[in-house]
Design a protein around this motif. Structure first.
Motif, PDB file in Angstrom:
ATOM      1  N   PRO A  17      24.030 -32.196 -28.287  1.00 23.79           N
ATOM      2  CA  PRO A  17      23.541 -33.157 -27.174  1.00 23.79           C
ATOM      3  C   PRO A  17      24.802 -33.934 -26.372  1.00 23.79           C
ATOM      4  N   LYS A  18      25.616 -34.261 -26.954  1.00 21.19           N
ATOM      5  CA  LYS A  18      26.839 -34.880 -26.424  1.00 21.19           C
ATOM      6  C   LYS A  18      27.725 -33.959 -25.415  1.00 21.19           C
ATOM      7  N   TYR A  19      27.703 -32.920 -25.882  1.00 18.79           N
ATOM      8  CA  TYR A  19      28.371 -31.618 -24.972  1.00 18.79           C
ATOM      9  C   TYR A  19      27.306 -31.637 -23.767  1.00 18.79           C
ATOM     10  N   TYR A  20      26.150 -31.503 -24.097  1.00 18.39           N
ATOM     11  CA  TYR A  20      25.342 -31.238 -22.692  1.00 18.39           C
ATOM     12  C   TYR A  20      25.119 -32.635 -22.042  1.00 18.39           C
ATOM     13  N   GLN A  21      25.448 -33.815 -22.398  1.00 20.79           N
ATOM     14  CA  GLN A  21      25.331 -34.704 -21.508  1.00 20.79           C
ATOM     15  C   GLN A  21      26.690 -34.857 -20.787  1.00 20.79           C
ATOM     16  N   TYR A  22      27.619 -34.657 -21.412  1.00 23.19           N
ATOM     17  CA  TYR A  22      29.012 -34.661 -20.503  1.00 23.19           C
ATOM     18  C   TYR A  22      29.053 -33.420 -19.433  1.00 23.19           C
ATOM     19  N   LEU A  23      28.602 -32.409 -19.857  1.00 23.62           N
ATOM     20  CA  LEU A  23      28.649 -31.383 -18.719  1.00 23.62           C
ATOM     21  C   LEU A  23      27.688 -31.624 -17.748  1.00 23.62           C
ATOM     22  N   THR A  24      26.490 -32.388 -17.997  1.00 24.41           N
ATOM     23  CA  THR A  24      25.448 -32.663 -16.858  1.00 24.41           C
ATOM     24  C   THR A  24      26.148 -33.774 -16.013  1.00 24.41           C
ATOM     25  N   ASP A  25      27.034 -34.762 -16.673  1.00 27.55           N
ATOM     26  CA  ASP A  25      27.806 -35.667 -15.724  1.00 27.55           C
ATOM     27  C   ASP A  25      28.724 -34.802 -15.038  1.00 27.55           C
ATOM     28  N   LEU A  26      29.419 -33.973 -15.437  1.00 24.36           N
ATOM     29  CA  LEU A  26      30.637 -33.215 -14.786  1.00 24.36           C
ATOM     30  C   LEU A  26      29.760 -32.408 -13.495  1.00 24.36           C
ATOM     31  N   GLN A  27      28.709 -31.701 -13.873  1.00 30.24           N
ATOM     32  CA  GLN A  27      27.999 -31.049 -12.898  1.00 30.24           C
ATOM     33  C   GLN A  27      27.602 -32.031 -11.631  1.00 30.24           C
ATOM     34  N   ASP A  28      26.942 -33.152 -11.946  1.00 31.23           N
ATOM     35  CA  ASP A  28      26.598 -34.260 -10.988  1.00 31.23           C
ATOM     36  C   ASP A  28      27.868 -34.648 -10.180  1.00 31.23           C
ATOM     37  N   GLN A  29      29.051 -34.312 -10.503  1.00 28.29           N
ATOM     38  CA  GLN A  29      30.227 -34.936 -10.018  1.00 28.29           C
ATOM     39  C   GLN A  29      30.828 -33.574  -9.332  1.00 28.29           C
ATOM     40  N   HIS A  30      30.262 -32.381  -9.190  1.00 33.10           N
ATOM     41  CA  HIS A  30      30.527 -31.258  -8.586  1.00 33.10           C
ATOM     42  C   HIS A  30      31.873 -30.698  -9.044  1.00 33.10           C
ATOM     43  N   ILE A  31      31.844 -30.755 -10.222  1.00 35.58           N
ATOM     44  CA  ILE A  31      33.161 -30.101 -11.131  1.00 35.58           C
ATOM     45  C   ILE A  31      32.731 -28.803 -11.673  1.00 35.58           C
ATOM     46  N   GLU A  32      33.433 -27.713 -11.008  1.00 33.45           N
ATOM     47  CA  GLU A  32      33.006 -26.407 -11.446  1.00 33.45           C
ATOM     48  C   GLU A  32      33.579 -25.985 -12.651  1.00 33.45           C
ATOM     49  N   LYS A  33      34.792 -26.352 -13.044  1.00 33.34           N
ATOM     50  CA  LYS A  33      35.278 -25.646 -14.465  1.00 33.34           C
ATOM     51  C   LYS A  33      35.971 -27.121 -15.159  1.00 33.34           C
ATOM     52  N   ILE A  34      36.266 -26.604 -16.502  1.00 34.58           N
ATOM     53  CA  ILE A  34      36.885 -27.709 -17.328  1.00 34.58           C
ATOM     54  C   ILE A  34      37.468 -27.013 -18.475  1.00 34.58           C
ATOM     55  N   SER A  35      38.711 -27.320 -18.911  1.00 35.78           N
ATOM     56  CA  SER A  35      39.177 -26.563 -19.906  1.00 35.78           C
ATOM     57  C   SER A  35      38.880 -27.363 -21.274  1.00 35.78           C
ATOM     58  N   SER A  36      39.098 -26.781 -22.502  1.00 39.16           N
ATOM     59  CA  SER A  36      38.786 -27.266 -23.652  1.00 39.16           C
ATOM     60  C   SER A  36      39.481 -28.502 -23.963  1.00 39.16           C
ATOM     61  N   LYS A  37      40.780 -28.722 -23.408  1.00 40.49           N
ATOM     62  CA  LYS A  37      41.650 -29.845 -23.571  1.00 40.49           C
ATOM     63  C   LYS A  37      41.170 -30.959 -22.785  1.00 40.49           C
ATOM     64  N   GLU A  38      40.521 -30.789 -21.517  1.00 42.24           N
ATOM     65  CA  GLU A  38      40.123 -31.866 -20.871  1.00 42.24           C
ATOM     66  C   GLU A  38      38.661 -32.350 -21.313  1.00 42.24           C
ATOM     67  N   LEU A  39      37.930 -31.373 -21.748  1.00 41.12           N
ATOM     68  CA  LEU A  39      36.794 -31.779 -22.541  1.00 41.12           C
ATOM     69  C   LEU A  39      36.789 -32.496 -23.766  1.00 41.12           C
ATOM     70  N   ALA A  40      37.849 -31.982 -24.516  1.00 41.12           N
ATOM     71  CA  ALA A  40      38.375 -32.707 -25.716  1.00 41.12           C
ATOM     72  C   ALA A  40      38.627 -34.142 -25.444  1.00 41.12           C
ATOM     73  N   ALA A  41      39.616 -34.210 -24.607  1.00 46.35           N
ATOM     74  CA  ALA A  41      39.879 -35.824 -24.050  1.00 46.35           C
ATOM     75  C   ALA A  41      38.675 -36.732 -23.698  1.00 46.35           C
ATOM     76  N   MET A  42      37.941 -36.012 -22.949  1.00 40.83           N
ATOM     77  CA  MET A  42      36.724 -37.091 -22.497  1.00 40.83           C
ATOM     78  C   MET A  42      35.703 -37.328 -23.915  1.00 40.83           C
ATOM     79  N   MET A  43      35.710 -36.317 -24.724  1.00 47.80           N
ATOM     80  CA  MET A  43      34.685 -36.454 -26.090  1.00 47.80           C
ATOM     81  C   MET A  43      35.354 -37.035 -26.920  1.00 47.80           C
TER      82      MET A  43
END
Length: 214
Positions: A17-43
């Motif tokens: 659910p945490k992945y889903y929430q972060y990805l939803t937020d990224l999509q709302d910001q119109h971000i199309e791609k993200i690396s595992s390193k960037e996603l890891a830093a956020m989470m």
């Protein structure tokens, strides 16, 4: 709903659910791609942990490119079963029950509240949004005529187990439990417990521990 090996740990499942929430937020910001390193830093995880978690459910992402936000979000949505519809009831029409019913996000994700139940005569017949509060005496008949997938339990501790037993007898297989009680259920019934008191007491401990270490 998709099924996966039981070897996937609950620790990983609870991060979905945490992945889903972060990805939803990224999509709302119109971000199309993200690396595992960037996603890891956020989470607050490591890049290798991100890759390991997601690989538990299939091959996602491309080396040197990362993850397509929209595709990964939709994949996790399906893994969580949010591409389906769920009928829920709430037992206990207090403030917590009202807050849950009024949270619009649940409707967006296919979770539909069909009824609330209580024993307080002042609550019976009232509506919370478009959800009617019924007497507990009507529970059996209501469930018999509606396909109920999830029961949210918000009742006094002293009646927590007996209410659970009744819900189980009616064939409901999933319970979200807000009662400060370890419920006993058959193996084919799943319970997710949320104990607000435990969380608050953990915070009071951590506050005092921090002060002692200063």
């Amino acid at each position: 709903m998709q099924t996966f090996s039981k070897r996937v740990s609950m620790t990983v499942v609870k991060r979905l659910p945490k992945y889903y929430q972060y990805l939803t937020d990224l999509q709302d910001q119109h971000i199309e791609k993200i690396s595992s390193k960037e996603l890891a830093a956020m989470m607050g995880l490591t890049a290798s942990q991100i890759r390991q978690d997601l690989n538990s459910f299939g091959a996602y992402g491309q080396q040197g490119y990362g993850y397509k936000v929209k595709e990964l979000k939709e994949a996790i949505r399906k893994i969580l079963g949010l591409d389906l519809q769920y009928n829920c009831i709430i037992i206990g029409s207090g403030n917590l029950g009202h807050a849950i019913v009024n949270y619009e996000r649940f409707k967006e994700e296919g979770i539909h509240f069909k009824a609330m139940f209580d024993v307080d005569p002042d609550q019976i017949g009232k509506k919370v949004g478009d959800v009617t509060v019924y007497h507990m005496d009507d529970l059996d008949a209501f469930v018999a005529h509606h396909k109920i997938d999830i029961c949210i339990l918000s009742v006094p501790q002293k009646v927590g187990q007996e209410t659970t037993d009744r819900v189980v007898e009616l064939g409901i297989k999933a319970i979200l439990n807000f009662v400060p009680l370890d419920l006993t259920v058959p193996d084919d019934v799943v319970v997710e417990s949320v104990n607000i008191t435990d969380s608050l007491f953990t915070l009071t401990y951590l506050i005092n521990e921090e002060e002692e270490n200063e």
